[in-house]
Design an enzyme around this catalytic site. Sequence first.
Site, PDB file in Angstrom:
ATOM      1  CG  ASP A   1      12.234  46.045 -19.078  1.00  0.00           C
ATOM      2  OD1 ASP A   1      11.889  45.763 -17.919  1.00  0.00           O
ATOM      3  OD2 ASP A   1      11.418  46.458 -19.939  1.00  0.00           O
TER       4      ASP A   1
ATOM      5  NE  ARG B   1       0.169  53.501 -20.301  1.00  0.00           N
ATOM      6  CZ  ARG B   1       0.632  52.485 -19.572  1.00  0.00           C
ATOM      7  NH1 ARG B   1       1.218  51.477 -20.162  1.00  0.00           N
ATOM      8  NH2 ARG B   1       0.515  52.477 -18.274  1.00  0.00           N
TER       9      ARG B   1
HETATM   10  C1  SAM Z   1       6.089  45.764 -13.542  1.00  0.00           C
HETATM   11  S1  SAM Z   1       7.723  45.724 -14.143  1.00  0.00           S
HETATM   12  C2  SAM Z   1       8.507  44.724 -12.886  1.00  0.00           C
HETATM   13  C3  SAM Z   1       9.851  45.273 -12.449  1.00  0.00           C
HETATM   14  C4  SAM Z   1      10.554  44.502 -11.352  1.00  0.00           C
HETATM   15  N1  SAM Z   1      10.868  43.154 -11.770  1.00  0.00           N
HETATM   16  C5  SAM Z   1       9.752  44.496 -10.087  1.00  0.00           C
HETATM   17  O1  SAM Z   1       9.219  43.458  -9.689  1.00  0.00           O
HETATM   18  O2  SAM Z   1       9.631  45.553  -9.469  1.00  0.00           O
HETATM   19  C6  SAM Z   1       7.601  44.585 -15.523  1.00  0.00           C
HETATM   20  C7  SAM Z   1       8.687  44.790 -16.548  1.00  0.00           C
HETATM   21  O3  SAM Z   1       8.634  43.708 -17.478  1.00  0.00           O
HETATM   22  C8  SAM Z   1       8.970  44.216 -18.744  1.00  0.00           C
HETATM   23  N2  SAM Z   1       8.465  43.301 -19.784  1.00  0.00           N
HETATM   24  C9  SAM Z   1       7.193  43.112 -20.201  1.00  0.00           C
HETATM   25  N3  SAM Z   1       7.136  42.234 -21.207  1.00  0.00           N
HETATM   26  C10 SAM Z   1       8.418  41.838 -21.438  1.00  0.00           C
HETATM   27  C11 SAM Z   1       9.021  40.971 -22.391  1.00  0.00           C
HETATM   28  N4  SAM Z   1       8.309  40.330 -23.315  1.00  0.00           N
HETATM   29  N5  SAM Z   1      10.370  40.808 -22.338  1.00  0.00           N
HETATM   30  C12 SAM Z   1      11.106  41.474 -21.427  1.00  0.00           C
HETATM   31  N6  SAM Z   1      10.603  42.320 -20.522  1.00  0.00           N
HETATM   32  C13 SAM Z   1       9.273  42.508 -20.526  1.00  0.00           C
HETATM   33  C14 SAM Z   1       8.298  45.591 -18.788  1.00  0.00           C
HETATM   34  O4  SAM Z   1       8.884  46.455 -19.734  1.00  0.00           O
HETATM   35  C15 SAM Z   1       8.492  46.072 -17.338  1.00  0.00           C
HETATM   36  O5  SAM Z   1       9.602  46.919 -17.182  1.00  0.00           O
END
Ligand code: SAM
Length: 292
Positions: free
Chosen positions: A160, A51
């Site tokens: 996010d 990545r």
């Molecule tokens: C797998 S997605 C889930 C999206 C949605 N909530 C769902 O359930 O479909 C997880 C998201 O969490 C965000 N994320 C990860 N670590 C984070 C952090 N420390 N603070 C805010 N967002 C975070 C990632 O960028 C990603 O877009």
Amino acid sequence: MDSSNNNLSNIGFTQDFGEFTDRDFHALSKFIYNEFGIQLPDKKKFLLKSRLIKRLKILGIPKYSDYVNYVLESGQKGSEEVIEMIDVVSTNKTDFFRENAHFDFLIDKVVPDFMGRGIKSPKVWSAGCSSGEEVYTICMVLEEEVRLNRLRDYQVYGSDISVSILKKAVKAIYPFSRAEQIPDRYRKRYLLKSKGDGKQEVRIVKTLRDKTRFMWLNLMDNQYVLSKNFDIIFCRNTLIYFDRETQRKVVTNMLEHLKPGGYLFIGHSESLLNQNIPNLKQIKPTIYLKLK
Ligand SMILES: C[S@@+](CC[C@H](N)C(=O)[O-])C[C@H]1O[C@@H](n2cnc3c(N)ncnc32)[C@H](O)[C@@H]1O
């Protein structure tokens, strides 16, 4: 990067960015864990390496070790490259109407409960909202409740750590194939189809887009710049990237922003079992109520 390297990539040679050593991997994964809570176990080394190529190419940095030093020396989590790096590192998988039982619960239990308590315009936060599908799903469901006069209005905030994913969320344009998850009755009312240019895309209607706000927010921060009057928080499939201690810290911080009597939804594969978070009552395996 020197011009000879550029020429090589122009005529199709694969550029070699040197070795991504265990030392590089551990230094970077430790930084990502400390700043963003995201765990990258050893088996993710190859994934991280592949990545990061994109970033090395864009910056013209010839070696992984130089890139790692560049990121670590830029130090502050707000620095530009850290934001770019976290964009390629974070996992953003999401869907419309993902884990649909939560939206049935919203309609069947939460809205009637709010009606009984005089909450007419609930405020919802989707923490870790990815490209917005969760936010717009909530909007579709709540907009229907407005049409049925069960609610007066609503607002949905999405946050996010990935800037590029937040831009997608604001645009609210999705490939047609993704909209297949959306039940017909909502699809007809809340999606605009692209006209003629060959691209099969849909856009969320403005009425729903106007109910949303998107922002960059790191859940690892000690305090969130966000109001403390949310009625519902969705934090689904995001806690899963954190270890138990971090999950506890994040949930405790998020609860500061949830009103007593408000609901917290977590992902179906997540659990707060034995976390002993005060004032939080489990009412379904992945649904919690903040006590008064
Ligand atoms: C797998 S997605 C889930 C999206 C949605 N909530 C769902 O359930 O479909 C997880 C998201 O969490 C965000 N994320 C990860 N670590 C984070 C952090 N420390 N603070 C805010 N967002 C975070 C990632 O960028 C990603 O877009």
